[in-house]
Design a protein around this motif. Structure first.
Motif, mmCIF file in Angstrom:
data_model
loop_
_atom_site.group_PDB
_atom_site.id
_atom_site.type_symbol
_atom_site.label_atom_id
_atom_site.label_comp_id
_atom_site.label_asym_id
_atom_site.label_seq_id
_atom_site.Cartn_x
_atom_site.Cartn_y
_atom_site.Cartn_z
ATOM 1 N N LEU A 39 0.858 -1.177 0.000
ATOM 2 C CA LEU A 39 0.000 0.000 0.000
ATOM 3 C C LEU A 39 0.895 1.227 0.000
ATOM 4 N N MET A 40 0.768 2.038 -1.051
ATOM 5 C CA MET A 40 1.544 3.268 -1.121
ATOM 6 C C MET A 40 0.678 4.448 -0.678
ATOM 7 N N VAL A 41 1.285 5.320 0.116
ATOM 8 C CA VAL A 41 0.575 6.494 0.613
ATOM 9 C C VAL A 41 1.337 7.738 0.159
ATOM 10 N N GLY A 42 0.598 8.767 -0.230
ATOM 11 C CA GLY A 42 1.263 10.021 -0.604
ATOM 12 C C GLY A 42 1.289 10.188 -2.098
ATOM 13 N N GLY A 43 1.191 11.457 -2.493
ATOM 14 C CA GLY A 43 1.022 11.689 -3.914
ATOM 15 C C GLY A 43 2.285 12.013 -4.640
ATOM 16 N N PRO A 44 2.143 12.524 -5.858
ATOM 17 C CA PRO A 44 0.890 12.687 -6.595
ATOM 18 C C PRO A 44 0.272 11.334 -6.948
ATOM 19 N N GLU A 45 -1.060 11.317 -6.957
ATOM 20 C CA GLU A 45 -1.758 10.061 -7.227
ATOM 21 C C GLU A 45 -2.110 9.906 -8.700
ATOM 22 N N THR A 46 -2.008 11.006 -9.439
ATOM 23 C CA THR A 46 -2.357 10.954 -10.867
ATOM 24 C C THR A 46 -1.203 11.539 -11.681
ATOM 25 N N PHE B 270 9.064 -1.810 -7.870
ATOM 26 C CA PHE B 270 7.900 -2.286 -7.110
ATOM 27 C C PHE B 270 6.773 -2.520 -8.126
ATOM 28 N N ASN B 271 6.403 -3.784 -8.294
ATOM 29 C CA ASN B 271 5.494 -4.119 -9.399
ATOM 30 C C ASN B 271 4.048 -4.283 -8.989
ATOM 31 N N ASN B 272 3.763 -4.188 -7.709
ATOM 32 C CA ASN B 272 2.411 -4.539 -7.252
ATOM 33 C C ASN B 272 1.926 -3.515 -6.221
ATOM 34 N N VAL B 273 1.752 -2.287 -6.680
ATOM 35 C CA VAL B 273 1.481 -1.167 -5.776
ATOM 36 C C VAL B 273 0.009 -0.751 -5.856
ATOM 37 N N TYR B 274 -0.625 -0.654 -4.696
ATOM 38 C CA TYR B 274 -1.967 -0.067 -4.579
ATOM 39 C C TYR B 274 -1.833 1.225 -3.773
ATOM 40 N N THR B 275 -2.823 2.105 -3.921
ATOM 41 C CA THR B 275 -2.768 3.374 -3.197
ATOM 42 C C THR B 275 -3.993 3.511 -2.294
ATOM 43 N N THR B 276 -3.922 4.474 -1.389
ATOM 44 C CA THR B 276 -5.087 4.748 -0.536
ATOM 45 C C THR B 276 -6.242 5.257 -1.400
ATOM 46 N N ALA C 53 1.490 -6.581 2.178
ATOM 47 C CA ALA C 53 2.704 -7.031 2.866
ATOM 48 C C ALA C 53 3.382 -5.882 3.604
ATOM 49 N N ALA C 54 3.117 -4.644 3.164
ATOM 50 C CA ALA C 54 3.775 -3.491 3.797
ATOM 51 C C ALA C 54 3.071 -2.219 3.359
ATOM 52 N N ILE C 55 3.319 -1.164 4.131
ATOM 53 C CA ILE C 55 2.830 0.167 3.779
ATOM 54 C C ILE C 55 4.044 1.055 3.542
ATOM 55 N N LEU C 56 4.052 1.751 2.422
ATOM 56 C CA LEU C 56 5.149 2.681 2.112
ATOM 57 C C LEU C 56 4.603 4.100 1.984
ATOM 58 N N VAL C 57 4.984 4.951 2.909
ATOM 59 C CA VAL C 57 4.616 6.363 2.777
ATOM 60 C C VAL C 57 5.706 6.992 1.917
ATOM 61 N N PHE C 58 5.340 7.199 0.676
ATOM 62 C CA PHE C 58 6.307 7.557 -0.360
ATOM 63 C C PHE C 58 6.576 9.052 -0.356
ATOM 64 N N HIS C 59 5.539 9.827 -0.076
ATOM 65 C CA HIS C 59 5.646 11.292 -0.105
ATOM 66 C C HIS C 59 4.540 11.835 0.776
ATOM 67 N N ASP C 60 4.446 13.168 0.887
ATOM 68 C CA ASP C 60 3.444 13.750 1.776
ATOM 69 C C ASP C 60 2.034 13.294 1.403
ATOM 70 N N SER C 61 1.253 12.989 2.440
ATOM 71 C CA SER C 61 -0.146 12.607 2.230
ATOM 72 C C SER C 61 -0.902 13.806 1.687
ATOM 73 N N ARG C 62 -1.762 13.560 0.699
ATOM 74 C CA ARG C 62 -2.641 14.597 0.169
ATOM 75 C C ARG C 62 -3.914 14.683 0.976
ATOM 76 N N GLN D 238 -6.784 7.015 8.496
ATOM 77 C CA GLN D 238 -7.792 5.964 8.691
ATOM 78 C C GLN D 238 -7.368 4.679 7.969
ATOM 79 N N ILE D 239 -7.004 4.788 6.705
ATOM 80 C CA ILE D 239 -6.735 3.577 5.913
ATOM 81 C C ILE D 239 -5.436 2.903 6.356
ATOM 82 N N ILE D 240 -4.421 3.692 6.720
ATOM 83 C CA ILE D 240 -3.171 3.084 7.220
ATOM 84 C C ILE D 240 -3.462 2.261 8.477
#
Ligand code: G3P
Ligand code: MG
Length: 358
Positions: free
Chosen positions: A107-114, A128-134, A169-178, A185-187
Motif C-alpha cells: 500500500l503506497m501512501v502520498g502523492g501525486p496520485e495521478t 515495485f510491481n504490485n502497488v496499490y494506493t489509498t 505485505a507493507a505500507i510505504l509512505v512515499f511522499h506527503d499525504s494529500r 484511517q486507511i493506514i
C-alpha cells in the motif's frame, strides 16, 4: 623514533572538495528559486579562485517525482546542467526495499496520485510491481472515509481489484499525504487488519501477531520551510498523528522505519554518488580521481534544517553550513546540532566553505 620508513599512504591524499545541497529552504522557497542559489552554483561551475569545477549533488527530503524529472526541473530552475545521478530524494533510498517487496502487494501512501509524476509510476520504475494506493481503496470503499469523495478526474487512475483477496505485505509512505484524514484511517485499518486484508479486523479471540505489518516513511521532517510566512508540517508530523491514533486504538506502540536525512543510509548513498561523480569528472588517473577512489570526498552539506540536514552531516563526519533562509531561525535559540558554520544563505555557505578548504 623507529617507525617504518615514510611511504605515501591514503592518509596523505587530499580529499577532493564536494558539496551536497538541501533544496527546500536553501535553494528554493516553495516554487521561488533564490537568486543567491544560482550564484552559488555558478561558483561551483568554475567561477572560483581556481577556475575549477567542484562537484555537487542535491539531497532533499522532498520528492513526488522521478529523479530524472527532478533533475530536469533543477537544471531549468538553477540554470546549470543536472543529471539524475546528482539527485537524491527522500524516497530514492527506498529502492533498497525492492528485494523484499518487488512483487508483493504494498500500500503506497502520498502523492501525486495521478499523472504526470504519479507516485505509483515512480515506484514501478524502482522495481515495485504490485502497488496499490489509498486512493484505490477509497474508490473501492467510499464508506471507509465518508468525509471526502474521490474526484471524477482521479477515477481513470484508480487500480481496481477484489480487495478481499489482497494481503498487503507493507505500507510505504512515499511522499506527503494529500489527505491526512483518509490516509490516517486507511493506514491504521491495514495495520489492524486480519493478515493485511482491507476491510477486515484482527479477530479479538486470536492473539495479535508478534510482528506488525511493516510501515516505512520516506522521511521524518517535522517541519519544512516554503514560501509561506511560517514553517509547515512535514511527513514527520503525519507520522506522529498516525502513531498516536494507533496507540490509542490498539494500546501498542507503532513500529516504523524512516528513510531520508538524517539517516545514515541516505548519507552513505550520497557519499557514494559524490565519489562516483568525482571520479567521472576528474581526468582518469589524476590525483583527484585517485583520491576520490581511495579516500572519498571532503563534503560540505548546506542545509536549513538542523534536525535533518545538519544532524545527518555531523553524524556522517561531513562539514556543514546552516543557512538562515529556511526552517532555522536565530530567534529559536542555538541549533541542537552544531554546524561548522552558520551563514545567511547558500552563496555565503559556498564562499566560506571554499575559503576554509583552499
Ligand atoms: O517535504 C519536503 C521537506 O520536508 C524537505 O525538503 O529539500 O528541505 O530536504 P528539503
Ligand atoms: Mg530544507
Amino acid at each position: 623514533s623507529n617507525s617504518a620508513p615514510t611511504r605515501s599512504t591514503t592518509k596523505d591524499l587530499q580529499k577532493p572538495l564536494a558539496f551536497a545541497f538541501d533544496i527546500d529552504g536553501v535553494l528554493k522557497a516553495g516554487p521561488i528559486v533564490l537568486p543567491e542559489a544560482k550564484r552559488a552554483l555558478q561558483i561551483l561551475e568554475g567561477n572560483n579562485p581556481r577556475n575549477q569545477k567542484i562537484p555537487y549533488i542535491f539531497i532533499t527530503n522532498g520528492g513526488g517525482k522521478h529523479e530524472s524529472a527532478r533533475a530536469t526541473d533543477l537544471a531549468r530552475e538553477l540554470e546549470v546542467p543536472v543529471t539524475p545521478e546528482q539527485v537524491i530524494q527522500a524516497h530514492t533510498v527506498m529502492k533498497s526495499l525492492v528485494p523484499l517487496y518487488a512483487d508483493k502487494p504494498i500500500l503506497m501512501v502520498g502523492g501525486p496520485e495521478t499523472p504526470p509524476n504519479a507516485a505509483r509510476d515512480v515506484m514501478r520504475s524502482y522495481g515495485f510491481n504490485n502497488v496499490y494506493t489509498t486512493l484505490d481503496l477509497h474508490a473501492h470503499a467510499p464508506a471507509a472515509w465518508p468525509f471526502s469523495t474521490v474526484h471524477p478526474d482521479q477515477l481513470p487512475y484508480v487500480r481496481r481489484d477484489d480487495f478481499s483477496k489482497v494481503q498487503f505485505a507493507a505500507i510505504l509512505v512515499f511522499h506527503d499525504s494529500r489527505e491526512w484524514g483518509r490516509d490516517t484511517q486507511i493506514i491504521i485499518d491495514i495495520l489492524r487488519s486480519h493478515n493485511g486484508v482491507f476491510g477486515t479486523e484482527h479477530p479479538p479471540s486470536e492473539p495479535l501477531p508478534d510482528k506488525q505489518i511493516p510501515i516505512y516513511f520516506s522521511h521524518g521532517d517535522l517541519l519544512w520551510g516554503n514560501d509561506h510566512s511560517v514553517v509547515r508540517f512535514g511527513q514527520g508530523a503525519f507520522r506522529l498523528a498516525i502513531e498516536n491514533v494507533y496507540k490509542h486504538t490498539t494500546g501498542r506502540e507503532m513500529e516504523s522505519t524512516v528513510f531520508g536525512k538524517p539517516y545514515r543510509i541516505t548519507y552513505d548513498y550520497a557519499n557514494e554518488l559524490l565519489r562516483q561523480h568525482l571520479i567521472s569528472m576528474a581526468p582518469a588517473s589524476s590525483a583527484t580521481a585517485e583520491a576520490a577512489k581511495l579516500v572519498g570526498p571532503s563534503v560540505w552539506m548546506v542545509g536549513d534544517n538542523t534536525e535533518s540536514d545538519i544532524r545527518g552531516a555531523v553524524d556522517f563526519g561531513w562539514s556543514s553550513a546552516l543557512v538562515r533562509t529556511g526552517v532555522y531561525k536565530d530567534h529559536n535559540g542555538p541549533p541542537n546540532y552544531t554546524p561548522t558554520i552558520l551563514v545567511d544563505n547558500v552563496e555565503q555557505a559556498v564562499i566560506q566553505a571554499i575559503q576554509r578548504e583552499w
